[in-house]
Scaffold this active site. Structure first.
Site, PDB file in Angstrom:
ATOM      1  N   TRP A 199       0.844  -1.184   0.000  1.00 18.82           N
ATOM      2  CA  TRP A 199       0.000   0.000   0.000  1.00 18.82           C
ATOM      3  C   TRP A 199       0.892   1.252   0.000  1.00 18.82           C
ATOM      4  O   TRP A 199       1.885   1.308   0.722  1.00 18.82           O
ATOM      5  CB  TRP A 199      -0.914   0.003   1.239  1.00 18.82           C
ATOM      6  N   ASP A 478     -14.153   2.548  -5.637  1.00 22.31           N
ATOM      7  CA  ASP A 478     -13.065   2.110  -4.766  1.00 22.31           C
ATOM      8  C   ASP A 478     -13.249   0.652  -4.347  1.00 22.31           C
ATOM      9  O   ASP A 478     -14.357   0.086  -4.444  1.00 22.31           O
ATOM     10  CB  ASP A 478     -13.046   3.023  -3.516  1.00 22.31           C
ATOM     11  N   ASN A 480     -11.511  -1.502  -1.074  1.00 23.59           N
ATOM     12  CA  ASN A 480     -10.512  -1.295  -0.040  1.00 23.59           C
ATOM     13  C   ASN A 480     -10.140  -2.499   0.808  1.00 23.59           C
ATOM     14  O   ASN A 480      -9.602  -2.329   1.903  1.00 23.59           O
ATOM     15  CB  ASN A 480     -10.958  -0.159   0.884  1.00 23.59           C
ATOM     16  N   ASP A 548      -2.347   5.828  -3.021  1.00 15.57           N
ATOM     17  CA  ASP A 548      -2.741   6.759  -1.960  1.00 15.57           C
ATOM     18  C   ASP A 548      -1.569   7.638  -1.554  1.00 15.57           C
ATOM     19  O   ASP A 548      -1.739   8.590  -0.791  1.00 15.57           O
ATOM     20  CB  ASP A 548      -3.261   5.990  -0.736  1.00 15.57           C
TER      21      ASP A 548
HETATM   22  C1  GLA Z   1      -9.076   4.552  -0.366  1.00 14.76           C
HETATM   23  C2  GLA Z   1      -8.730   5.450  -1.534  1.00 14.76           C
HETATM   24  C3  GLA Z   1      -8.626   6.876  -1.082  1.00 14.76           C
HETATM   25  C4  GLA Z   1      -9.907   7.303  -0.436  1.00 14.76           C
HETATM   26  C5  GLA Z   1     -10.252   6.360   0.704  1.00 14.76           C
HETATM   27  C6  GLA Z   1     -11.616   6.653   1.265  1.00 14.76           C
HETATM   28  O1  GLA Z   1      -8.004   4.456   0.516  1.00 14.76           O
HETATM   29  O2  GLA Z   1      -7.569   5.030  -2.145  1.00 14.76           O
HETATM   30  O3  GLA Z   1      -8.319   7.715  -2.170  1.00 14.76           O
HETATM   31  O4  GLA Z   1     -10.933   7.315  -1.389  1.00 14.76           O
HETATM   32  O5  GLA Z   1     -10.226   5.010   0.274  1.00 14.76           O
HETATM   33  O6  GLA Z   1     -11.952   5.800   2.274  1.00 14.76           O
END
Ligand code: GLA
Length: 736
Positions: A199, A478, A480, A548
């Site tokens: 990450w 997204d 996650n 990110d």
């Molecule tokens: C992920 C995305 C971020 C943001 C967060 C929101 O980490 O990569 O850009 O959108 O989620 O929770």
């Protein structure tokens, strides 16, 4: 038609621009690989197979068939008959046996390229055509048919591969391994380049010399992953950006993948790519078929750089679709790093007001607008407006933003479900899970079972309601978390291991519906940053959030690695605030702009709170982005610096296809003592033409001089001589 069949030798030749790929049907029907490399005039290279070298000739001497099987370069090797190298295909038949034996039956050749059922894939266009060869292989003992599909592009050194497996028998069987491509190279003198990370530091370039045994990258996380990307290049030991032979492989798939090079006892290399066989099974009933996702193979005889540029051309023209395919993307401002979960209508309107004055074109409302979501511990799956934050509703907010002359975009994480959500209360069985086992949380959430149509329909229904309720012109999709306890409440036991793949097919199905129903919406993919930066996703979304990590210096590496096979025009890149939220680094605002300009470009900061001088710099930064965006989107990308080898500087270039102009960017990452100017050689220009740098119109220099002798980049200081780290510079060369 750029595919040829020589009946006498039973030999196939695919010609992709300057690349040839040759195969032969051997006497007993085995399909053998003959040659892959620069084009050659000869039709018959089948002598390379050394089929006359005893004892490996079963037709004339069958005393050691297993040695033959273990030596022949197979196009689609099966398990169980004596080929002890890694196989591409393996089954579990009704009797519990895993051996199969695929032999040539027939073939057909045609112009164009077939669609792959339910899967993303490259396609032909008018400007860039292709021809396809389908070779039907058959196992007469198990009654299984495998059609190997090869497509060769006319003007690109690209061959794609896939396979369709069909059960022709009365009995069901399970596929336990169905890779998409195998190439047996006649050498082990190669390096393997892979993109690995974690990450916030995705796609770091690693290069190792091949050695005996197996070297692999893979994912078994349910997504293509932060950790390994479904890309591998095999190249000459001395290949570099500009020279040497390179074979690039990229898997058009967003789930578990596997890419392995194996150096064998005879110092040959078998390369395989496809769906990860780990925990994979697929039951095929009578008459049913299974389609393997596509592998893209790129050949370059001019180094790694040319391989990348071929991938970029292919993906820009023959993979990415939709309205934004060839268009400049709106300059957006995203509120994630500006506010995280702490925002409301007024805050967003404040940001939009300030942003609109500066020339920013779209406000993207990130995570936290739905259910009762104030942190990452709730509400995924509840895709209705959180009234406490969006006072007045979504339409009011969007209208207000539109009134400022800005577009509006929104964030969704459609594949997820929070334990604390209405959706979970109503449908706990919709989460991927194994009955009787506790469920593992990851970012406080579970994954929805997208193999189930009713789950997809329901989520899509909620999304549609939101999308139809206001003028939404962009979606950030997204994802996650990774998958655990992979089980479905509805699949029968004998199909549970299909869930990994069925999940991905479900995601593709929903993305397909979304992009079909809302063709005007710009879709940006994201997965905790760049965990699903893969060609499968590019088929649905013309851009993907790269990472990110928005720190300009970290991004140099991330974007360099990503550019190995993905076009810069697809890399989500934003200017963010300092100190950077991921690494705490301070970098000049200008450098942040220069680095983000290489991607889709936008802002991810609270524009109402950044220093006034940064705010003042935005209009000019936007002007600069606009000036060069077409060149970045459509030009040829040349990597010049390499932070993985020397982390004190970086440089790259975009050259127009007609070589009429070039954008050169340089970053002095670390200021170093007693350093004089640095000599840098440009690339990709027209040697015989003359160029001038925009700010020095009277100084004309030949392309040959710029490329062979280079230019001097003087040591830089930022601002009023404050510091020498992280300074950047751009130069614009124009052909006289
Ligand atoms: C992920 C995305 C971020 C943001 C967060 C929101 O980490 O990569 O850009 O959108 O989620 O929770």
């Amino acid at each position: 038609m750029n595919i040829f069949y020589n009946e006498k030798d039973k030999a196939f030749k695919l010609r992709a621009n300057n690349t040839d790929y040759m195969m032969k049907v051997c006497e007993e029907g085995y399909l053998a690989h003959v040659y892959y490399g620069n084009k050659v005039p000869d039709e018959d290279l089948t002598y390379l197979l050394r089929l006359d070298e005893s004892p490996f000739t079963p037709a004339t001497n069958d005393r050691d068939r297993a040695s033959f099987m273990d030596t022949l370069p197979f196009e689609y090797p099966c398990f169980g008959l004596g080929d002890y190298r890694e196989s591409a295909f393996k089954i579990m038949d009704a009797d519990g046996m895993s051996t199969s034996d695929l032999r040539y039956v027939s073939h057909k050749m045609y112009e164009g390229k077939p669609k792959l059922e339910g899967l993303p894939a490259t396609f032909a266009t008018e400007e860039s055509g292709c021809s396809t060869l389908e070779i039907t292989m058959y196992d007469k003992y198990a009654d299984i048919e495998v059609v190997l599909i090869y497509t060769a592009f006319d003007k690109l050194d690209v061959i794609t591969r896939s396979a369709v497996i069909t059960n022709k028998s009365e009995k069901p069987f399970k596929i336990t391994r169905a890779l998409s491509a195998c190439v047996d190279f006649d050498t082990d003198k190669m390096d393997m380049i892979t993109l690995n990370g974690s990450w916030a530091r995705e796609r770091a370039v690693e290069r190792c010399r091949l050695h005996h045994g197996k070297q692999l990258v893979d994912s078994c996380r349910g997504e293509s992953s932060h950790q390994n990307n479904p890309f591998v290049a095999l190249c000459d030991n001395n290949a570099d950006e500009d020279k040497g032979e390179v074979f690039g492989f990229n898997f058009v798939y967003s789930g578990n993948f596997y890419a392995q090079a194996e150096v064998t006892q005879h110092k040959k290399t078998r390369f395989l790519m496809g769906i990860n066989p780990l925990d994979f099974e697929w039951l095929l009933e009578k008459g049913e078929s299974f389609t393997c996702p596509e592998v893209v193979m790129v050949h370059s005889d001019e180094g790694i750089g040319k391989m990348s540029r071929t991938f970029h051309d292919l993906y820009r023209n023959n993979l990415i679709r939709g309205e934004y395919k060839d268009k400049r993307r709106p300059i957006l401002i995203n509120n994630w790093e500006a506010t995280y979960f702490n925002f409301d209508t007024d805050k967003l309107i404040d940001i939009a007001k300030e942003a609109s004055k500066l020339g920013i074109e779209m406000l993207v409302m990130d995570d936290g607008w739905f259910g009762h979501r104030d942190s990452d511990n709730s509400s995924l799956g509840d895709w209705f407006v959180y009234e406490k934050k969006l006072m007045g509703g979504l339409k009011y907010l969007v209208d207000e933003v539109n009134k400022l002359g800005m577009k509006f975009g929104i964030w969704f994480e459609p594949e997820m479900i929070s334990p604390d959500s209405e959706l979970y209360k109503a449908h706990p069985d919709w989460a991927i899970q194994i009955k009787g086992r506790p469920l593992t949380l990851c970012r406080e959430q579970y994954v929805l079972d997208y193999s189930r149509k009713e789950v997809r329909d329901y989520v899509y229904g909620m999304m549609k309601k939101i999308l139809d309720s206001a003028n939404i012109e962009y979606i950030k999709w997204d994802m996650n978390r990774q998958l655990t306890e992979v089980g479905s409440a509805t699949l029968p036991a004998e199909r549970q291991r299909e869930l990994w793949h069925r999940y991905v097919l479900g995601v593709y199905d929903l993305m397909d519906r979304l992009t079909t129903d809302y063709p005007h919406i710009l879709l940006e993919n994201c997965s905790g940053g760049g965990a699903r930066f893969d060609p499968g996703m590019l088929y649905y979304s013309p851009q993907i959030w790269c990472s990110d990590d928005t720190d300009a210096i970290e991004r140099l590496k991330i974007q360099h690695g990503t550019s190995m096979c993905y076009p810069c025009s697809a890399m989500g890149a934003h200017v963010s605030d300092c100190p950077n939220h991921t690494v705490g680094r301070n970098t000049p605002f200008k450098t942040r702009g220069h680095v983000a300009m290489v991607g889709t470009f936008g802002y991810e900061l609270d524009v109402t709170r950044i220093p006034q001088e940064d705010r003042d710099a935005i209009p000019a930064q936007i002007e600069e982005f606009n000036k060069f965006n077409k060149l970045v989107r459509t030009g040829d990308h040349y990597r010049i610096g390499n932070m993985f080898e020397d982390n004190t500087w970086d440089a790259w270039e975009f050259v127009a296809k007609d070589k009429s102009e070039a954008l050169f960017e340089f970053v002095q990452v670390l200021g170093r003592p007693n350093e004089r100017s640095r000599r840098i050689k440009l690339k990709g220009l027209e040697a015989d033409a003359y160029y001038y740098e925009e700010n020095e119109p009277d100084k004309k220099i030949s392309g040959a001089a710029l490329m062979n002798a280079g230019i001097n980049i003087a040591k830089m200081w930022n601002g009023d001589g404050l510091y020498g780290d992280f300074c950047s510079k751009i130069l614009h060369f124009i052909k006289v």
